[in-house]
Design a protein around this motif. Structure first.
Motif, mmCIF file in Angstrom:
data_model
loop_
_atom_site.group_PDB
_atom_site.id
_atom_site.type_symbol
_atom_site.label_atom_id
_atom_site.label_comp_id
_atom_site.label_asym_id
_atom_site.label_seq_id
_atom_site.Cartn_x
_atom_site.Cartn_y
_atom_site.Cartn_z
ATOM 1 N N LEU A 1 0.815 -1.215 0.000
ATOM 2 C CA LEU A 1 0.000 0.000 0.000
ATOM 3 C C LEU A 1 0.847 1.263 0.000
ATOM 4 C CD1 LEU A 1 -1.590 0.850 3.469
ATOM 5 C CD2 LEU A 1 0.257 -0.792 3.216
ATOM 6 N N TRP A 2 2.127 1.155 0.416
ATOM 7 C CA TRP A 2 2.992 2.319 0.544
ATOM 8 C C TRP A 2 3.845 2.592 -0.674
ATOM 9 C CZ3 TRP A 2 2.005 5.699 4.124
ATOM 10 C CH2 TRP A 2 1.387 5.296 5.322
ATOM 11 N N VAL A 3 3.962 1.658 -1.608
ATOM 12 C CA VAL A 3 4.855 1.865 -2.746
ATOM 13 C C VAL A 3 4.106 2.541 -3.891
ATOM 14 C CG1 VAL A 3 6.312 -0.081 -2.092
ATOM 15 C CG2 VAL A 3 4.472 -0.427 -3.741
ATOM 16 N N PRO B 1 -3.918 -4.056 3.984
ATOM 17 C CA PRO B 1 -5.234 -3.666 4.498
ATOM 18 C C PRO B 1 -6.111 -2.967 3.472
ATOM 19 C CG PRO B 1 -3.551 -2.102 5.202
ATOM 20 C CD PRO B 1 -2.837 -3.188 4.454
ATOM 21 N N ASP B 2 -7.390 -2.896 3.801
ATOM 22 C CA ASP B 2 -8.371 -2.147 3.024
ATOM 23 C C ASP B 2 -9.095 -1.201 3.982
ATOM 24 O OD1 ASP B 2 -10.365 -1.126 1.469
ATOM 25 O OD2 ASP B 2 -11.145 -3.048 0.772
ATOM 26 N N TYR B 3 -8.523 -0.016 4.146
ATOM 27 C CA TYR B 3 -9.104 0.950 5.073
ATOM 28 C C TYR B 3 -10.428 1.501 4.560
ATOM 29 C CZ TYR B 3 -4.800 0.954 7.812
ATOM 30 O OH TYR B 3 -3.746 0.577 8.599
ATOM 31 N N GLY B 4 -10.697 1.344 3.273
ATOM 32 C CA GLY B 4 -11.974 1.804 2.744
ATOM 33 C C GLY B 4 -13.150 1.006 3.268
ATOM 34 N N ARG B 5 -12.871 -0.175 3.822
ATOM 35 C CA ARG B 5 -13.939 -1.016 4.374
ATOM 36 C C ARG B 5 -13.774 -1.201 5.877
ATOM 37 N NH1 ARG B 5 -13.642 -5.339 -0.664
ATOM 38 N NH2 ARG B 5 -14.811 -4.052 -2.154
ATOM 39 N N LEU C 1 -13.722 7.979 11.933
ATOM 40 C CA LEU C 1 -12.296 7.670 12.048
ATOM 41 C C LEU C 1 -11.780 6.928 10.818
ATOM 42 C CD1 LEU C 1 -12.083 6.548 15.791
ATOM 43 C CD2 LEU C 1 -11.167 8.658 14.791
ATOM 44 N N GLY C 2 -12.560 5.981 10.321
ATOM 45 C CA GLY C 2 -12.125 5.210 9.157
ATOM 46 C C GLY C 2 -11.989 6.084 7.923
ATOM 47 N N ARG C 3 -12.968 6.950 7.690
ATOM 48 C CA ARG C 3 -12.913 7.835 6.527
ATOM 49 C C ARG C 3 -11.735 8.801 6.634
ATOM 50 N NH1 ARG C 3 -17.219 10.103 7.404
ATOM 51 N NH2 ARG C 3 -16.598 12.200 8.043
ATOM 52 N N TRP C 4 -11.535 9.362 7.818
ATOM 53 C CA TRP C 4 -10.427 10.300 8.014
ATOM 54 C C TRP C 4 -9.079 9.615 7.813
ATOM 55 C CZ3 TRP C 4 -12.478 12.586 13.267
ATOM 56 C CH2 TRP C 4 -13.577 13.424 12.995
ATOM 57 N N GLN C 5 -8.966 8.392 8.329
ATOM 58 C CA GLN C 5 -7.677 7.703 8.189
ATOM 59 C C GLN C 5 -7.394 7.375 6.727
ATOM 60 O OE1 GLN C 5 -7.073 3.920 10.266
ATOM 61 N NE2 GLN C 5 -4.996 4.597 10.734
ATOM 62 N N ALA C 6 -8.394 6.926 5.986
ATOM 63 C CA ALA C 6 -8.198 6.626 4.562
ATOM 64 C C ALA C 6 -7.759 7.877 3.810
ATOM 65 C CB ALA C 6 -9.478 6.061 3.965
ATOM 66 N N GLU C 7 -8.396 9.012 4.102
ATOM 67 C CA GLU C 7 -8.015 10.264 3.453
ATOM 68 C C GLU C 7 -6.595 10.661 3.820
ATOM 69 O OE1 GLU C 7 -11.068 12.826 4.879
ATOM 70 O OE2 GLU C 7 -12.585 12.108 3.453
ATOM 71 N N ALA C 8 -6.207 10.465 5.073
ATOM 72 C CA ALA C 8 -4.857 10.812 5.515
ATOM 73 C C ALA C 8 -3.820 9.941 4.825
ATOM 74 C CB ALA C 8 -4.746 10.661 7.029
ATOM 75 N N LEU C 9 -4.113 8.665 4.648
ATOM 76 C CA LEU C 9 -3.182 7.766 3.969
ATOM 77 C C LEU C 9 -2.998 8.174 2.512
ATOM 78 C CD1 LEU C 9 -4.296 4.387 5.540
ATOM 79 C CD2 LEU C 9 -2.083 5.495 5.856
ATOM 80 N N ARG C 10 -4.088 8.571 1.858
ATOM 81 C CA ARG C 10 -3.972 9.036 0.471
ATOM 82 C C ARG C 10 -3.072 10.266 0.388
ATOM 83 N NH1 ARG C 10 -9.581 8.164 0.561
ATOM 84 N NH2 ARG C 10 -10.168 6.221 -0.473
ATOM 85 N N ALA D 1 -0.156 6.782 0.056
ATOM 86 C CA ALA D 1 -0.505 5.365 0.178
ATOM 87 C C ALA D 1 -1.837 5.079 -0.522
ATOM 88 C CB ALA D 1 -0.596 4.964 1.648
ATOM 89 N N ASP D 2 -2.092 3.815 -0.789
ATOM 90 C CA ASP D 2 -3.361 3.368 -1.343
ATOM 91 C C ASP D 2 -4.111 2.631 -0.229
ATOM 92 O OD1 ASP D 2 -5.518 2.220 -2.566
ATOM 93 O OD2 ASP D 2 -4.382 1.216 -4.157
ATOM 94 N N PRO D 3 -5.052 3.298 0.439
ATOM 95 C CA PRO D 3 -5.702 2.676 1.600
ATOM 96 C C PRO D 3 -6.613 1.512 1.238
ATOM 97 C CG PRO D 3 -6.738 4.771 1.075
ATOM 98 C CD PRO D 3 -5.532 4.668 0.192
ATOM 99 N N ALA D 4 -6.919 1.344 -0.035
ATOM 100 C CA ALA D 4 -7.811 0.252 -0.444
ATOM 101 C C ALA D 4 -7.067 -0.832 -1.203
ATOM 102 C CB ALA D 4 -8.951 0.806 -1.297
ATOM 103 N N LEU D 5 -5.747 -0.901 -1.082
ATOM 104 C CA LEU D 5 -4.983 -1.845 -1.893
ATOM 105 C C LEU D 5 -5.361 -3.292 -1.615
ATOM 106 C CD1 LEU D 5 -1.551 -1.768 -3.279
ATOM 107 C CD2 LEU D 5 -2.073 -3.763 -1.872
ATOM 108 N N GLY D 6 -5.685 -3.614 -0.381
ATOM 109 C CA GLY D 6 -5.953 -5.000 -0.016
ATOM 110 C C GLY D 6 -6.927 -5.702 -0.935
ATOM 111 N N ARG D 7 -7.978 -5.013 -1.317
ATOM 112 C CA ARG D 7 -9.008 -5.651 -2.144
ATOM 113 C C ARG D 7 -8.502 -5.963 -3.557
ATOM 114 N NH1 ARG D 7 -13.128 -0.544 -2.553
ATOM 115 N NH2 ARG D 7 -12.404 -0.296 -0.403
#
Length: 245
Positions: A102-104, A130-134, A145-154, A158-164
């Motif tokens: 997710l970090w590369v 992980p998939d922070y979008g879910r 908290l989940g929405r804020w963290q996903a936005e912060a990772l972007r 990072a790609d917060p939804a890479l897991g899927r």
């Protein structure tokens, strides 16, 4: 932020899965193994205890490699980029990563590099993405908290939804997918106060500058009250994949 403590915490989440996947991937017969994005050496430390195994780790951050030299003195470490690994083709029997892709910038290229440095028929593993979008939060007041963290990772690249997308990335990288799935939810295991504090240290670092401090503290208080009342639920779906080069 104590990153070694954080990486150690993450390693506890995947301990049973690692034991299973490493066995499936032939760790017992492997001679050379590489962790891409080895961080401070948490996983290398346990692998380096195997006397017949040559354990290698690569990371782009020099400071983390300095820590890894302390925690995993038996490992051979190198500084390098996951997008251009500093090893010849077919150098390893097993290549793996843990909370890395997710970090590369280009996870497909990183997987292609992992495949390149793994011998034909060897194993390529992504142990946790992980998939922070879910992300699931309960009670409902904590759902932002989940929405804020996903936005912060972007914002951090990072790609917060890479897991899927992990299984698809393995296929596109030319890695023959053998097994994929999600880590089990930690169920009724309640995190310790120290683990909760570490989780919040990561969250506060992610949200600094984007969410007012008083709002973060308000939700932190609600979070602790929910844990104490037994009504708290927190789950980030996290995916794994095991394939053959």
């Amino acid at each position: 932020m104590d990153w070694h403590a954080r990486f150690t915490q993450q390693a506890t989440w995947t301990r049973d899965l690692r034991r299973y996947l490493f066995a499936q991937a032939g760790l017992n017969s492997a001679r050379r193994i590489l962790e891409v994005g080895c961080g401070t050496g948490v996983l290398l430390q346990e692998l380096a205890m195997r006397k017949t195994l040559a354990v290698h780790g690569v990371d782009i951050e020099a400071g983390r490699l300095l820590e890894a030299r302390v925690h995993a003195p038996g490992a051979v470490l190198a500084r390098g980029d996951a997008l251009a690994l500093p090893y010849p083709a077919a150098a390893f029997d097993l290549t793996f990563c843990h909370f890395l892709l997710l970090w590369v910038d280009d996870p497909l290229q990183a997987l292609g590099e992992m495949r390149r440095v793994t011998r034909p028929g060897g194993a390529v593993l992504a142990l946790a993405e992980p998939d922070y979008g879910r992300r699931l939060d309960a009670p409902a007041a904590l759902e932002p908290l989940g929405r804020w963290q996903a936005e912060a990772l972007r914002r951090q690249g990072a790609d917060p939804a890479l897991g899927r997308r992990l299984a698809d990335l393995f296929a596109r990288a030319g890695i023959r997918l053998l097994e994929t799935g999600r880590l089990r939810e930690r169920g009724e295991v309640r995190p310790t106060p120290g683990e909760r504090e570490l989780e919040w240290a990561v969250l506060e670092a992610d949200l600094a500058g984007s969410v007012p401090g008083e709002e973060i503290q308000r939700l932190k208080k609600l979070d602790e009250e929910a844990w104490q009342a037994g009504t708290r639920r927190l789950h980030v779906p996290t995916y794994f994949a095991c394939g053959q080069a």
